[in-house]
Scaffold this motif. Structure first.
Motif, PDB file in Angstrom:
ATOM      1  N   GLY A 156      32.103  67.451  43.576  1.00 21.96           N
ATOM      2  CA  GLY A 156      30.662  67.527  43.355  1.00 21.96           C
ATOM      3  C   GLY A 156      30.208  66.713  42.157  1.00 21.96           C
ATOM      4  O   GLY A 156      29.072  66.228  42.120  1.00 21.96           O
ATOM      5  N   ALA A 157      31.082  66.540  41.180  1.00 25.18           N
ATOM      6  CA  ALA A 157      30.736  65.748  39.997  1.00 25.18           C
ATOM      7  C   ALA A 157      30.476  64.293  40.346  1.00 25.18           C
ATOM      8  O   ALA A 157      29.847  63.569  39.578  1.00 25.18           O
ATOM      9  CB  ALA A 157      31.861  65.847  38.964  1.00 25.18           C
TER      10      ALA A 157
ATOM     11  N   GLU B 123      22.897  66.205  36.491  1.00 25.58           N
ATOM     12  CA  GLU B 123      24.229  65.599  36.591  1.00 25.58           C
ATOM     13  C   GLU B 123      24.131  64.143  37.048  1.00 25.58           C
ATOM     14  O   GLU B 123      24.865  63.281  36.553  1.00 25.58           O
ATOM     15  CB  GLU B 123      25.102  66.409  37.550  1.00 25.58           C
ATOM     16  N   GLY B 124      23.227  63.875  37.975  1.00 25.34           N
ATOM     17  CA  GLY B 124      23.003  62.506  38.411  1.00 25.34           C
ATOM     18  C   GLY B 124      22.479  61.645  37.277  1.00 25.34           C
ATOM     19  O   GLY B 124      22.857  60.472  37.139  1.00 25.34           O
ATOM     20  N   HIS B 125      21.609  62.225  36.451  1.00 25.92           N
ATOM     21  CA  HIS B 125      21.057  61.501  35.301  1.00 25.92           C
ATOM     22  C   HIS B 125      22.157  61.150  34.303  1.00 25.92           C
ATOM     23  O   HIS B 125      22.222  60.010  33.809  1.00 25.92           O
ATOM     24  CB  HIS B 125      19.997  62.376  34.623  1.00 25.92           C
ATOM     25  N   ILE B 126      23.035  62.115  34.015  1.00 30.27           N
ATOM     26  CA  ILE B 126      24.145  61.878  33.071  1.00 30.27           C
ATOM     27  C   ILE B 126      25.111  60.845  33.631  1.00 30.27           C
ATOM     28  O   ILE B 126      25.579  59.946  32.919  1.00 30.27           O
ATOM     29  CB  ILE B 126      24.875  63.210  32.772  1.00 30.27           C
ATOM     30  N   ARG B 127      25.399  60.970  34.929  1.00 31.01           N
ATOM     31  CA  ARG B 127      26.320  60.024  35.576  1.00 31.01           C
ATOM     32  C   ARG B 127      25.765  58.601  35.501  1.00 31.01           C
ATOM     33  O   ARG B 127      26.492  57.644  35.202  1.00 31.01           O
ATOM     34  CB  ARG B 127      26.539  60.452  37.030  1.00 31.01           C
ATOM     35  N   LYS B 128      24.478  58.465  35.767  1.00 32.72           N
ATOM     36  CA  LYS B 128      23.836  57.146  35.697  1.00 32.72           C
ATOM     37  C   LYS B 128      23.935  56.585  34.286  1.00 32.72           C
ATOM     38  O   LYS B 128      24.234  55.396  34.097  1.00 32.72           O
ATOM     39  CB  LYS B 128      22.367  57.252  36.119  1.00 32.72           C
TER      40      LYS B 128
ATOM     41  N   ILE C 156      25.229  50.671  41.978  1.00 31.67           N
ATOM     42  CA  ILE C 156      23.797  50.823  41.703  1.00 31.67           C
ATOM     43  C   ILE C 156      23.013  50.966  43.000  1.00 31.67           C
ATOM     44  O   ILE C 156      22.101  51.794  43.115  1.00 31.67           O
ATOM     45  CB  ILE C 156      23.282  49.621  40.885  1.00 31.67           C
ATOM     46  N   GLU C 157      23.393  50.163  44.011  1.00 35.25           N
ATOM     47  CA  GLU C 157      22.733  50.242  45.322  1.00 35.25           C
ATOM     48  C   GLU C 157      22.895  51.626  45.931  1.00 35.25           C
ATOM     49  O   GLU C 157      22.011  52.119  46.626  1.00 35.25           O
ATOM     50  CB  GLU C 157      23.317  49.178  46.255  1.00 35.25           C
TER      51      GLU C 157
ATOM     52  N   ASN D 286      25.823  57.246  43.261  1.00 39.43           N
ATOM     53  CA  ASN D 286      26.588  58.231  44.028  1.00 39.43           C
ATOM     54  C   ASN D 286      28.015  57.703  44.151  1.00 39.43           C
ATOM     55  O   ASN D 286      28.244  56.617  44.679  1.00 39.43           O
ATOM     56  CB  ASN D 286      25.960  58.420  45.413  1.00 39.43           C
ATOM     57  N   LEU D 287      28.982  58.475  43.677  1.00 37.82           N
ATOM     58  CA  LEU D 287      30.372  58.025  43.635  1.00 37.82           C
ATOM     59  C   LEU D 287      31.226  58.674  44.726  1.00 37.82           C
ATOM     60  O   LEU D 287      32.459  58.626  44.648  1.00 37.82           O
ATOM     61  CB  LEU D 287      30.985  58.350  42.257  1.00 37.82           C
TER      62      LEU D 287
END
Length: 223
Positions: free
Chosen positions: A62-63, A70-75, A166-167, A171-172
């Motif tokens: 999920g990370a 979490e998406g903001h931190i990942r970005k 980025i595209e 999302n990883l």
């Protein structure tokens, strides 16, 4: 210079707004949600990591793709800092106490390959021992060699350019990058049709036999 950790998966924490005054968290602009402390652990350890250091954390999948804070931190970690070096998918059921599949996220503050991120899907490379899945020496060696050489291998690994990440809106999720789809054998429709016709014939013969038995027993056939 080296941090290796297996923090508790999706643990709860306070997420108190006072943490925004803490230099471990303040630069990100958002805190990890109170229901999932995964990125709070990441932020804490990134803060401790030397500029020349390498950090590898075992985290739930999920990370890799959860959104919101979490998406903001990942970005921020990928776009602003460019710290994420590799994502390695592991088999399910390799830890006692949980059967969920997990991943390793590798971070470096000074990356040699800052223009891409390596994705490895090692989820199908293991040995089942009783009720537990186990990474064999050859499985570990394959992961390590692929990471060191940063190679793309069909259905196993992929070196993704930053533009591609980025595209995908940071999302990883590994299947977005490593295609492990196995094409199924094409269906022979003629063979299926012949099989159905044969089955229909068998049903007709069986119905006639049952009907004959019913006549001999002087009872009504059930069809």
């Amino acid at each position: 210079e080296a941090i290796v950790a297996n923090p508790p998966f999706s643990a709860k924490w306070s997420a108190n707004s006072l943490h925004m005054n803490d230099e471990r968290f303040s630069q990100y602009g958002k805190l990890a949600p109170s229901s999932k402390a995964d990125y709070a652990f990441v932020q804490h350890m990134i803060h401790q990591l030397a500029e020349s250091g390498t950090m590898a954390l075992v985290l739930p999948h999920g990370a890799l793709f959860r959104g919101a804070a979490e998406g903001h931190i990942r970005k921020y970690l990928i776009e602003d800092r460019n710290y994420l070096d590799a994502v390695i998918g592991l088999p399910s059921n390799i830890f006692y106490g949980t059967s969920i599949p997990t991943c390793i996220m590798v971070f470096k503050k000074c990356r040699e390959h800052s223009e891409n991120i390596l994705f490895i899907d090692a989820s199908e490379h293991y040995e089942k021992v009783k009720t537990q899945n186990v990474l064999r020496e050859e499985d570990i060696e394959k992961i390590v060699n692929t990471y060191r050489n940063r190679t793309t291998e069909d259905k196993y690994s992929y070196v993704a350019a930053m533009d591609e990440v980025i595209e995908n809106e940071y999302n990883l999720n590994i299947p977005r990058y490593v295609d492990t789809f196995e094409e199924e054998e094409p269906v022979d429709l003629d063979k299926v049709s012949r099989g159905l016709q044969s089955l229909e014939s068998d049903i007709t013969d069986t119905d006639k036999t049952i009907s004959d038995f019913c006549k001999e027993l002087n009872i009504k056939a059930p069809f």
